[in-house]
Scaffold this motif. Structure first.
Motif, PDB file in Angstrom:
ATOM      1  N   ILE A 132      -4.483  30.653 -72.607  1.00 60.11           N
ATOM      2  CA  ILE A 132      -4.633  29.350 -72.766  1.00 60.11           C
ATOM      3  C   ILE A 132      -3.335  28.556 -71.903  1.00 60.11           C
ATOM      4  N   THR A 133      -2.999  28.822 -72.495  1.00 58.93           N
ATOM      5  CA  THR A 133      -1.671  28.269 -72.040  1.00 58.93           C
ATOM      6  C   THR A 133      -1.163  28.464 -70.929  1.00 58.93           C
ATOM      7  N   LYS A 134      -1.085  30.007 -70.015  1.00 56.87           N
ATOM      8  CA  LYS A 134      -1.120  30.454 -69.095  1.00 56.87           C
ATOM      9  C   LYS A 134      -2.258  29.489 -67.569  1.00 56.87           C
ATOM     10  N   LYS A 135      -3.116  29.653 -68.598  1.00 56.33           N
ATOM     11  CA  LYS A 135      -4.482  29.167 -68.231  1.00 56.33           C
ATOM     12  C   LYS A 135      -3.778  27.928 -67.235  1.00 56.33           C
ATOM     13  N   THR A 136      -3.638  26.767 -68.524  1.00 57.62           N
ATOM     14  CA  THR A 136      -3.663  25.185 -68.897  1.00 57.62           C
ATOM     15  C   THR A 136      -2.427  24.859 -67.930  1.00 57.62           C
ATOM     16  N   LEU A 137      -1.498  25.389 -68.028  1.00 56.18           N
ATOM     17  CA  LEU A 137       0.245  24.860 -66.677  1.00 56.18           C
ATOM     18  C   LEU A 137      -0.337  25.358 -65.424  1.00 56.18           C
ATOM     19  N   THR A 138      -1.047  26.849 -65.022  1.00 54.78           N
ATOM     20  CA  THR A 138      -1.462  26.949 -64.172  1.00 54.78           C
ATOM     21  C   THR A 138      -2.403  25.619 -63.422  1.00 54.78           C
ATOM     22  N   ASP A 139      -3.733  26.099 -63.985  1.00 53.84           N
ATOM     23  CA  ASP A 139      -4.119  24.447 -63.511  1.00 53.84           C
ATOM     24  C   ASP A 139      -3.662  23.098 -63.537  1.00 53.84           C
ATOM     25  N   LEU A 140      -2.418  22.609 -64.441  1.00 52.89           N
ATOM     26  CA  LEU A 140      -1.906  21.522 -64.596  1.00 52.89           C
ATOM     27  C   LEU A 140      -1.196  21.682 -62.840  1.00 52.89           C
ATOM     28  N   SER A 141      -0.583  22.244 -62.990  1.00 48.45           N
ATOM     29  CA  SER A 141       0.887  22.116 -62.724  1.00 48.45           C
ATOM     30  C   SER A 141       0.742  22.792 -61.123  1.00 48.45           C
ATOM     31  N   SER A 142       1.532  22.801 -59.831  1.00 49.59           N
ATOM     32  CA  SER A 142       1.568  23.672 -59.038  1.00 49.59           C
ATOM     33  C   SER A 142       2.142  24.925 -59.600  1.00 49.59           C
ATOM     34  N   ALA A 143       2.768  24.889 -60.263  1.00 52.55           N
ATOM     35  CA  ALA A 143       3.986  25.431 -60.647  1.00 52.55           C
ATOM     36  C   ALA A 143       3.417  27.066 -61.542  1.00 52.55           C
ATOM     37  N   SER A 144       3.511  28.198 -61.567  1.00 50.42           N
ATOM     38  CA  SER A 144       3.324  29.114 -62.282  1.00 50.42           C
ATOM     39  C   SER A 144       3.895  28.781 -63.467  1.00 50.42           C
ATOM     40  N   LEU A 145       3.764  29.543 -64.819  1.00 51.73           N
ATOM     41  CA  LEU A 145       4.356  29.361 -66.021  1.00 51.73           C
ATOM     42  C   LEU A 145       5.514  30.090 -66.260  1.00 51.73           C
ATOM     43  N   GLU A 146       5.305  30.789 -64.962  1.00 57.50           N
ATOM     44  CA  GLU A 146       6.994  31.435 -65.162  1.00 57.50           C
ATOM     45  C   GLU A 146       7.776  30.463 -64.650  1.00 57.50           C
ATOM     46  N   GLU A 147       7.320  29.780 -63.647  1.00 62.10           N
ATOM     47  CA  GLU A 147       8.442  28.784 -63.074  1.00 62.10           C
ATOM     48  C   GLU A 147       8.915  27.755 -63.991  1.00 62.10           C
ATOM     49  N   GLN A 148       7.934  26.634 -64.713  1.00 62.35           N
ATOM     50  CA  GLN A 148       7.334  26.038 -65.830  1.00 62.35           C
ATOM     51  C   GLN A 148       8.659  26.879 -67.105  1.00 62.35           C
ATOM     52  N   LYS A 186       9.596  39.398 -64.701  1.00 64.44           N
ATOM     53  CA  LYS A 186      10.305  39.804 -63.528  1.00 64.44           C
ATOM     54  C   LYS A 186      11.175  38.036 -62.970  1.00 64.44           C
ATOM     55  N   LEU A 187      11.807  37.880 -63.199  1.00 67.77           N
ATOM     56  CA  LEU A 187      12.403  36.659 -62.383  1.00 67.77           C
ATOM     57  C   LEU A 187      12.660  36.697 -60.994  1.00 67.77           C
ATOM     58  N   SER A 188      12.562  35.890 -59.919  1.00 68.02           N
ATOM     59  CA  SER A 188      12.654  35.771 -58.623  1.00 68.02           C
ATOM     60  C   SER A 188      14.230  36.034 -59.021  1.00 68.02           C
ATOM     61  N   ASN A 189      14.796  36.254 -57.233  1.00 69.41           N
ATOM     62  CA  ASN A 189      15.854  35.788 -57.092  1.00 69.41           C
ATOM     63  C   ASN A 189      16.049  34.700 -57.056  1.00 69.41           C
ATOM     64  N   ILE A 213      13.708  42.779 -68.181  1.00 75.33           N
ATOM     65  CA  ILE A 213      12.240  42.500 -68.646  1.00 75.33           C
ATOM     66  C   ILE A 213      11.779  43.089 -70.077  1.00 75.33           C
ATOM     67  N   ALA A 214      11.393  41.215 -70.865  1.00 73.26           N
ATOM     68  CA  ALA A 214      11.630  41.787 -72.527  1.00 73.26           C
ATOM     69  C   ALA A 214       9.784  41.392 -72.206  1.00 73.26           C
ATOM     70  N   PRO A 215       8.660  41.958 -72.955  1.00 73.54           N
ATOM     71  CA  PRO A 215       7.321  41.946 -73.256  1.00 73.54           C
ATOM     72  C   PRO A 215       6.925  41.340 -73.927  1.00 73.54           C
ATOM     73  N   GLU A 216       7.956  41.740 -75.553  1.00 73.91           N
ATOM     74  CA  GLU A 216       7.896  40.865 -76.259  1.00 73.91           C
ATOM     75  C   GLU A 216       7.828  39.108 -76.457  1.00 73.91           C
TER      76      GLU A 216
END
Lengths: 260, 233
Positions: A132-148, A186-189, A213-216
């Motif tokens: 939901i958060t992913k979707k919401t954050l994606t929906d709400l901002s132009s940046a991705s959840l990772e960026e946020q 994975k973080l971008s450069n 990378i730590a998926p947990e």
């Protein structure tokens, strides 16, 4: 009325003869028989007396034995009662202990199952929340959840309180290994550089970084060095939610056991 | 009328005379001896005894008791003499229930013989018990002055014994004989019954007196024995 002298002498002789014969055939045997019988009766009486005494002795012995037997019986009975009482108490105690153990086990089982259920629910919620958060954050901002999340992490570093900042500086400057940065994705450069720059700005020193990378972590970033940890991730909020849910479940179990 | 069985003579040769007294005595003796042998042959020493043995035992123990009561401590020593005297006289007198029987005790020769036996037995027992001196001492009791009286008493009592028994029994028989001619029915029977009682009483008196005389003769040693007993106690 005259005396015949021959008859007189003859009668004296007759009398003497009769006396001798009667003594031999009458008095002696009779007196002997009487004596013998008397002796026999005396012996029998003595024997009877001895037997009576013996019987009396045996009776006393028997009585004594009976008394001893009764006393021993009483003692044994008392002992048996005491032992059975003790055994009863022991059995009761054991049963109580077993019951308590079973109760504890049951409680633990209930608790475990509750915890499992809660964990399952939490995981499900986490996943749902992430989705939901992913979707919401994606929906709400132009940046991705990772960026946020990277932005939030950098913001957290920059907004650290003075004492926390000092603690972080002290820890990171005294380390030997590179600073470990864990992230759920994975973080971008660019992101890596941004993080490095913000940390270097705080430390005021160029440092070595290692990214993992730590998926947990689900969503978020964690910085760790020498046991010090600074992180922002959604798992913290989820953990907090899970704790609150667990507390609530425990309370429910306790109430149920008290009632039951 | 014959007053004494001595007068009925069966056989005579000079001084030797076999008369009714001797024959009756022998028959009585024979009967007593045979009966005694028969009874004492099967004496039992168990608690249960035969009736005859019981009767004999009663007789013997009764006599023993009487002798003891008079003062002779060991009746077994004297029962041979005193008991035989009583049994013989009593049995001879009791046999008057048989018709035609004349008791030998109604003969003065027999009673005199018995009295002489007592007369001789007294010093014999006295000497046997307390020695010659002890016995002779009884003649000067309580004082020396009594010696002639004691000797007279010794003789007179012997005479009295003989005559008493003879008189009683002879008179009894005589009365029955006389009464038979006066009142032949019933009355002689009553007199015979009376004669039986008299006979027993006379036997008793004769024996008791003989015992008393012997007891008196052995008094010395008896009194010594009693004194010894007291000292020991």
């Amino acid at each position: 009325m005259k005396i015949n002298w021959f008859t007189l002498i003859a009668q004296i002789i007759n009398f003497l003869v009769l006396m001798w014969l009667l003594k031999r055939y009458l008095y002696k045997p009779i007196l002997n028989a009487i004596d013998e019988r008397e002796n026999k009766i005396v012996a029998q009486l003595k024997d009877a007396e001895a037997k009576k005494a013996e019987a009396e002795k045996e009776r006393n012995e028997f009585k004594k034995k009976n008394e001893t037997f009764d006393r021993q019986k009483g003692e044994l009975m008392q002992k048996a009662i005491e032992e059975s009482n003790a055994e009863g108490l022991k059995i009761k105690e054991e049963a109580r202990n077993e019951a308590n153990a079973l109760k504890a086990k049951l409680e633990k089982n209930i608790q475990d199952s509750q915890e499992n259920r809660n964990r399952e629910i939490a995981q499900k919620i986490q996943q749902e929340v992430v989705t939901i958060t992913k979707k919401t954050l994606t929906d709400l901002s132009s940046a991705s959840l990772e960026e946020q999340s990277v932005l939030t992490f950098i913001k957290k570093i920059n907004e650290l309180k003075e004492d926390e900042k000092q603690k972080l500086i002290l820890t990171l400057t005294s380390r030997k290994n590179p600073i470990l940065v864990k992230s759920a994705f994975k973080l971008s450069n660019k992101q890596q550089t941004e993080i490095q720059q913000s940390i270097n700005a705080v430390l005021d020193v160029e440092s070595q970084f290692q990214f993992k990378i730590a998926p947990e972590l689900i969503i978020g970033i964690e910085l760790s060095a020498n046991g010090y940890k600074l992180s922002w991730s959604i798992s913290e909020y989820i953990n907090s939610l899970e704790k609150s849910m667990n507390d609530s479940a425990k309370e429910n179990v306790k109430t149920a056991l008290e009632k039951g | 009328m014959e007053l004494s069985p001595d007068e009925t003579i069966f056989w005579e040769h000079g001084f030797i005379t076999i008369n009714l007294t001797l024959v009756t005595t022998w028959v009585l003796m024979l009967f007593l001896i045979v009966t005694s042998i028969l009874i004492t042959r099967r004496l039992k020493t168990d608690i249960q005894i035969s009736r005859w043995q019981c009767v004999l035992e009663m007789l013997v123990t009764g006599m023993n008791k009487q002798i003891k009561e008079i003062g002779l401590e060991k009746p077994e020593k004297f029962i041979g003499f005193i008991g035989t005297m009583f049994i013989f006289i009593a049995f001879a007198n009791l046999c008057i229930i048989f018709p035609g029987y004349i008791p030998p005790t109604s003969s003065l020769s027999t009673t005199a013989a018995l009295a002489i036996s007592v007369f001789l037995a007294v010093p014999m027992f006295g000497i046997a018990e307390s020695g010659i001196l002890g016995y002779l001492k009884t003649y000067v009791q309580p004082t020396f002055i009594m010696l002639p009286f004691n000797i007279i008493s010794e003789l007179s009592r012997t005479l009295a014994l003989a005559v008493r028994l003879f008189g009683n029994i002879m008179s009894g028989g005589l009365i029955v004989t006389i009464l038979l001619s006066i009142a032949p029915l019933l009355f002689p029977v009553l007199m015979t019954v009376l004669g039986l009682i008299t006979g027993i009483i006379q036997a008793y008196i004769f024996s008791i007196l003989a015992t008393v005389y012997i007891a008196a003769a052995t008094q010395e040693s008896e009194s010594k024995r009693v004194k010894r007993k007291k000292v020991i106690q």
